[in-house]
Write a protein that holds these residues in place. Sequence first.
Motif, PDB file in Angstrom:
ATOM      1  N   SER A 131       0.974  -1.244  -0.122  1.00 27.35           N
ATOM      2  CA  SER A 131       0.059  -0.067  -0.017  1.00 27.35           C
ATOM      3  C   SER A 131       0.949   1.166  -0.144  1.00 27.35           C
ATOM      4  O   SER A 131       0.600   2.369  -0.601  1.00 27.35           O
ATOM      5  CB  SER A 131      -0.990  -0.246   1.271  1.00 27.35           C
ATOM      6  OG  SER A 131      -0.355   0.104   2.394  1.00 27.35           O
ATOM      7  N   PHE A 132       2.094   1.143   0.753  1.00 26.58           N
ATOM      8  CA  PHE A 132       2.963   2.254   0.729  1.00 26.58           C
ATOM      9  C   PHE A 132       3.484   2.467  -0.637  1.00 26.58           C
ATOM     10  O   PHE A 132       3.635   3.712  -1.288  1.00 26.58           O
ATOM     11  CB  PHE A 132       4.138   2.015   1.439  1.00 26.58           C
ATOM     12  CG  PHE A 132       3.703   2.347   3.005  1.00 26.58           C
ATOM     13  CD1 PHE A 132       3.404   3.489   3.640  1.00 26.58           C
ATOM     14  CD2 PHE A 132       3.978   1.313   4.015  1.00 26.58           C
ATOM     15  CE1 PHE A 132       3.001   3.815   4.912  1.00 26.58           C
ATOM     16  CE2 PHE A 132       3.631   1.620   5.291  1.00 26.58           C
ATOM     17  CZ  PHE A 132       3.125   2.870   5.617  1.00 26.58           C
ATOM     18  N   LEU A 133       3.777   1.598  -1.366  1.00 28.97           N
ATOM     19  CA  LEU A 133       4.150   1.609  -2.973  1.00 28.97           C
ATOM     20  C   LEU A 133       3.261   2.388  -3.861  1.00 28.97           C
ATOM     21  O   LEU A 133       3.489   3.246  -4.512  1.00 28.97           O
ATOM     22  CB  LEU A 133       4.411   0.438  -3.498  1.00 28.97           C
ATOM     23  CG  LEU A 133       5.785  -0.137  -3.366  1.00 28.97           C
ATOM     24  CD1 LEU A 133       6.046  -1.913  -3.797  1.00 28.97           C
ATOM     25  CD2 LEU A 133       7.216   0.688  -3.622  1.00 28.97           C
ATOM     26  N   LYS A 134       1.974   1.851  -3.671  1.00 27.30           N
ATOM     27  CA  LYS A 134       0.930   2.472  -4.342  1.00 27.30           C
ATOM     28  C   LYS A 134       0.609   3.890  -4.111  1.00 27.30           C
ATOM     29  O   LYS A 134       0.206   4.576  -5.017  1.00 27.30           O
ATOM     30  CB  LYS A 134      -0.447   1.722  -4.212  1.00 27.30           C
ATOM     31  CG  LYS A 134      -0.427   0.280  -5.007  1.00 27.30           C
ATOM     32  CD  LYS A 134      -1.567  -0.407  -4.935  1.00 27.30           C
ATOM     33  CE  LYS A 134      -1.540  -1.917  -5.401  1.00 27.30           C
ATOM     34  NZ  LYS A 134      -1.739  -1.922  -6.534  1.00 27.30           N
ATOM     35  N   CYS A 135       0.680   4.202  -2.836  1.00 28.13           N
ATOM     36  CA  CYS A 135       0.400   5.595  -2.394  1.00 28.13           C
ATOM     37  C   CYS A 135       1.754   6.687  -2.421  1.00 28.13           C
ATOM     38  O   CYS A 135       1.442   7.911  -2.426  1.00 28.13           O
ATOM     39  CB  CYS A 135      -0.160   5.424  -1.204  1.00 28.13           C
ATOM     40  SG  CYS A 135      -1.920   4.792  -1.045  1.00 28.13           S
ATOM     41  N   THR A 136       2.846   6.141  -2.410  1.00 28.85           N
ATOM     42  CA  THR A 136       3.875   6.952  -2.637  1.00 28.85           C
ATOM     43  C   THR A 136       4.647   6.969  -3.911  1.00 28.85           C
ATOM     44  O   THR A 136       5.617   7.571  -3.967  1.00 28.85           O
ATOM     45  CB  THR A 136       4.882   6.490  -1.385  1.00 28.85           C
ATOM     46  OG1 THR A 136       5.432   5.197  -1.617  1.00 28.85           O
ATOM     47  CG2 THR A 136       4.262   6.545  -0.230  1.00 28.85           C
ATOM     48  N   LEU A 137       4.089   6.357  -4.886  1.00 26.57           N
ATOM     49  CA  LEU A 137       4.811   6.283  -6.115  1.00 26.57           C
ATOM     50  C   LEU A 137       5.018   7.434  -6.723  1.00 26.57           C
ATOM     51  O   LEU A 137       4.026   8.235  -7.128  1.00 26.57           O
ATOM     52  CB  LEU A 137       4.095   5.153  -7.023  1.00 26.57           C
ATOM     53  CG  LEU A 137       4.549   4.776  -8.275  1.00 26.57           C
ATOM     54  CD1 LEU A 137       5.983   3.712  -7.909  1.00 26.57           C
ATOM     55  CD2 LEU A 137       3.879   3.742  -9.157  1.00 26.57           C
TER      56      LEU A 137
END
Length: 120
Positions: A45-51
């Motif tokens: 979820s961090f990847l999706k929201c910080t990309l």
Amino acid sequence: MTSKLEKALDDVIEVYHKYSEKKPDSDDFLQKHEFKQLVKQHAKSFLKCTLPRGKTEDEYIEDLFKKADKNRNGFLHFEEFGTVLASLAIHAHNSSHVPCDPASGKPGEGHGHGHGHGPN
């Protein structure tokens, strides 16, 4: 009683060792493919929201790895891994001010934490 921060730090060490010790007694570092697998499995979820805009997940992970691999030896020791965690935490914190739906990576009813950082 263990604090949330202590638990989080213990979890970080446990996850690091899960991926860095795939060959017991031979290494205590993350090869690039191990690092990529770790991030994709434990920071979805961090990847999706910080990309960053214009970056794919793989490009972003590659950038994180390159920045952390200070001695350019192609793998990360725990200290270098710590710099990656700091980068992810900073990106996640900055993104937390704009709610995000982790399923889509787009603005939505996400995990904004509802405070500002300006003067009161």
